[in-house]
Design a protein around this motif. Structure first.
Motif, mmCIF file in Angstrom:
data_model
loop_
_atom_site.group_PDB
_atom_site.id
_atom_site.type_symbol
_atom_site.label_atom_id
_atom_site.label_comp_id
_atom_site.label_asym_id
_atom_site.label_seq_id
_atom_site.Cartn_x
_atom_site.Cartn_y
_atom_site.Cartn_z
ATOM 1 N N ASN A 83 0.834 -1.194 0.000
ATOM 2 C CA ASN A 83 0.000 0.000 0.000
ATOM 3 C C ASN A 83 0.874 1.250 0.000
ATOM 4 O OD1 ASN A 83 -2.346 -1.638 0.224
ATOM 5 N ND2 ASN A 83 -2.169 -1.640 2.458
ATOM 6 N N SER A 84 0.254 2.357 -0.320
ATOM 7 C CA SER A 84 0.960 3.653 -0.303
ATOM 8 C C SER A 84 2.283 3.573 -1.065
ATOM 9 C CB SER A 84 1.208 4.098 1.143
ATOM 10 O OG SER A 84 0.000 4.180 1.863
ATOM 11 N N LEU A 85 2.214 3.022 -2.239
ATOM 12 C CA LEU A 85 3.436 2.804 -3.013
ATOM 13 C C LEU A 85 4.063 4.126 -3.446
ATOM 14 C CD1 LEU A 85 2.267 -0.311 -4.992
ATOM 15 C CD2 LEU A 85 4.337 -0.191 -3.596
ATOM 16 N N LYS A 86 5.392 4.113 -3.477
ATOM 17 C CA LYS A 86 6.171 5.285 -3.833
ATOM 18 C C LYS A 86 7.027 4.971 -5.064
ATOM 19 C CE LYS A 86 6.736 6.188 1.109
ATOM 20 N NZ LYS A 86 7.719 6.384 2.212
ATOM 21 N N PRO A 87 7.437 5.981 -5.788
ATOM 22 C CA PRO A 87 8.307 5.724 -6.947
ATOM 23 C C PRO A 87 9.561 4.929 -6.572
ATOM 24 C CG PRO A 87 7.470 7.948 -7.053
ATOM 25 C CD PRO A 87 7.021 7.392 -5.728
ATOM 26 N N GLU A 88 10.067 5.148 -5.391
ATOM 27 C CA GLU A 88 11.273 4.420 -4.964
ATOM 28 C C GLU A 88 11.013 2.950 -4.673
ATOM 29 O OE1 GLU A 88 10.077 7.286 -3.689
ATOM 30 O OE2 GLU A 88 10.386 7.385 -1.503
ATOM 31 N N ASP A 89 9.762 2.524 -4.710
ATOM 32 C CA ASP A 89 9.441 1.099 -4.584
ATOM 33 C C ASP A 89 9.579 0.376 -5.925
ATOM 34 O OD1 ASP A 89 6.822 2.051 -2.349
ATOM 35 O OD2 ASP A 89 8.747 1.138 -1.805
ATOM 36 N N THR A 90 9.820 1.129 -6.975
ATOM 37 C CA THR A 90 9.993 0.525 -8.289
ATOM 38 C C THR A 90 11.197 -0.412 -8.293
ATOM 39 O OG1 THR A 90 8.995 2.390 -9.445
ATOM 40 C CG2 THR A 90 10.505 1.013 -10.721
ATOM 41 N N ALA A 91 10.951 -1.654 -8.669
ATOM 42 C CA ALA A 91 12.002 -2.667 -8.649
ATOM 43 C C ALA A 91 11.440 -3.974 -9.211
ATOM 44 C CB ALA A 91 12.506 -2.915 -7.218
ATOM 45 N N VAL A 92 12.327 -4.920 -9.431
ATOM 46 C CA VAL A 92 11.898 -6.295 -9.680
ATOM 47 C C VAL A 92 11.783 -6.984 -8.324
ATOM 48 C CG1 VAL A 92 12.424 -8.493 -10.786
ATOM 49 C CG2 VAL A 92 13.023 -6.346 -11.932
ATOM 50 N N TYR A 93 10.644 -7.576 -8.080
ATOM 51 C CA TYR A 93 10.389 -8.238 -6.807
ATOM 52 C C TYR A 93 10.515 -9.748 -7.013
ATOM 53 C CZ TYR A 93 8.908 -3.909 -4.624
ATOM 54 O OH TYR A 93 8.892 -2.637 -4.086
ATOM 55 N N TYR A 94 11.306 -10.350 -6.135
ATOM 56 C CA TYR A 94 11.600 -11.783 -6.236
ATOM 57 C C TYR A 94 11.046 -12.535 -5.036
ATOM 58 C CZ TYR A 94 15.064 -10.447 -9.750
ATOM 59 O OH TYR A 94 15.695 -9.946 -10.864
ATOM 60 N N CYS A 95 10.407 -13.632 -5.324
ATOM 61 C CA CYS A 95 9.963 -14.533 -4.274
ATOM 62 C C CYS A 95 11.139 -15.426 -3.877
ATOM 63 C CB CYS A 95 8.804 -15.381 -4.781
ATOM 64 S SG CYS A 95 8.112 -16.526 -3.574
ATOM 65 N N ASN A 96 11.214 -15.711 -2.599
ATOM 66 C CA ASN A 96 12.313 -16.515 -2.069
ATOM 67 C C ASN A 96 11.770 -17.589 -1.145
ATOM 68 O OD1 ASN A 96 14.163 -16.702 0.615
ATOM 69 N ND2 ASN A 96 15.470 -16.573 -1.198
ATOM 70 N N TYR A 97 12.368 -18.755 -1.245
ATOM 71 C CA TYR A 97 12.026 -19.861 -0.354
ATOM 72 C C TYR A 97 13.312 -20.404 0.245
ATOM 73 C CZ TYR A 97 11.212 -24.773 0.871
ATOM 74 O OH TYR A 97 11.174 -25.984 1.518
ATOM 75 N N ARG A 98 13.281 -20.648 1.538
ATOM 76 C CA ARG A 98 14.445 -21.252 2.198
ATOM 77 C C ARG A 98 13.949 -22.299 3.178
ATOM 78 N NH1 ARG A 98 17.191 -19.273 6.820
ATOM 79 N NH2 ARG A 98 16.075 -17.305 6.551
ATOM 80 N N SER A 99 14.439 -23.510 2.999
ATOM 81 C CA SER A 99 14.043 -24.578 3.916
ATOM 82 C C SER A 99 14.820 -24.416 5.217
ATOM 83 C CB SER A 99 14.352 -25.940 3.291
ATOM 84 O OG SER A 99 15.752 -26.109 3.099
ATOM 85 N N LEU A 100 14.157 -24.646 6.327
ATOM 86 C CA LEU A 100 14.819 -24.564 7.631
ATOM 87 C C LEU A 100 15.156 -25.965 8.112
ATOM 88 C CD1 LEU A 100 12.731 -21.696 9.232
ATOM 89 C CD2 LEU A 100 14.943 -21.568 8.071
ATOM 90 N N SER A 101 15.809 -26.696 7.235
ATOM 91 C CA SER A 101 16.275 -28.032 7.533
ATOM 92 C C SER A 101 17.729 -27.942 7.980
ATOM 93 C CB SER A 101 16.131 -28.909 6.286
ATOM 94 O OG SER A 101 16.605 -28.221 5.132
ATOM 95 N N VAL A 102 18.308 -29.096 8.325
ATOM 96 C CA VAL A 102 19.707 -29.095 8.758
ATOM 97 C C VAL A 102 20.590 -28.486 7.671
ATOM 98 C CG1 VAL A 102 21.654 -30.564 9.397
ATOM 99 C CG2 VAL A 102 19.359 -31.046 10.301
ATOM 100 N N ILE A 103 20.382 -28.931 6.470
ATOM 101 C CA ILE A 103 21.025 -28.297 5.313
ATOM 102 C C ILE A 103 19.965 -27.433 4.653
ATOM 103 C CG2 ILE A 103 22.167 -28.640 3.107
ATOM 104 C CD1 ILE A 103 23.145 -31.346 4.159
ATOM 105 N N GLN A 104 20.195 -26.133 4.656
ATOM 106 C CA GLN A 104 19.165 -25.228 4.153
ATOM 107 C C GLN A 104 19.333 -25.021 2.645
ATOM 108 O OE1 GLN A 104 18.973 -21.657 6.490
ATOM 109 N NE2 GLN A 104 18.644 -22.766 8.404
ATOM 110 N N TYR A 105 18.220 -25.046 1.959
ATOM 111 C CA TYR A 105 18.201 -24.822 0.520
ATOM 112 C C TYR A 105 17.423 -23.540 0.236
ATOM 113 C CZ TYR A 105 19.801 -29.625 0.254
ATOM 114 O OH TYR A 105 20.517 -30.780 0.404
ATOM 115 N N THR A 106 17.929 -22.781 -0.706
ATOM 116 C CA THR A 106 17.298 -21.516 -1.077
ATOM 117 C C THR A 106 16.962 -21.517 -2.557
ATOM 118 O OG1 THR A 106 18.492 -20.293 0.648
ATOM 119 C CG2 THR A 106 17.592 -19.014 -1.177
ATOM 120 N N TYR A 107 15.764 -21.048 -2.847
ATOM 121 C CA TYR A 107 15.323 -20.961 -4.232
ATOM 122 C C TYR A 107 14.718 -19.578 -4.482
ATOM 123 C CZ TYR A 107 15.825 -26.019 -4.176
ATOM 124 O OH TYR A 107 16.327 -27.289 -4.049
#
Length: 118
Positions: A83-107
């Protein structure tokens, strides 16, 4: 492997709102954190907000009070209400996933463009 597909970006006027969505599929680890990062031209990628599978959230300072992150664990989706977006919010937005396992994987998702302009 985990696949992330974002949707909801676009062009919006200053002061407007957008909702970004991201759905995860594949080998989802039950305990995880999903979130949104953004990268503007010439700048480093930065955290916008994230949310753990137990509902705990973290927001960047610029996002507090304007953006809300939520998730639906039943369908492995995460949302970002902006909400209340500003010109400085202009960007490419990326979704991120990280498993909280012993070995963590990020996508990462492929990214969705958000442009705030009149």
């Amino acid at each position: 492997q985990v696949q992330l597909v974002e949707s909801g970006g676009g062009l919006v006027q200053p002061g407007g709102s957008l909702i970004l969505s991201c759905v995860a599929s594949g080998s989802i680890f039950k305990i995880n954190v999903m979130g949104w990062y953004r990268q503007a031209p010439g700048k480093q990628r930065e955290l916008v907000a994230n949310i753990r599978s137990d509902g705990n959230t973290v927001y960047a300072e610029f996002a507090k009070g304007r953006f809300t992150i939520s998730r639906d664990n039943a369908v492995q989706k995460v949302y970002l209400q902006m909400n209340s977006l500003k010109p400085e919010d202009t960007a490419v937005y990326y979704c991120n996933y990280r498993s909280l396992s012993v070995i963590q994987y990020t996508y990462w998702g492929q990214g969705t463009q958000v442009t705030v302009s009149s």
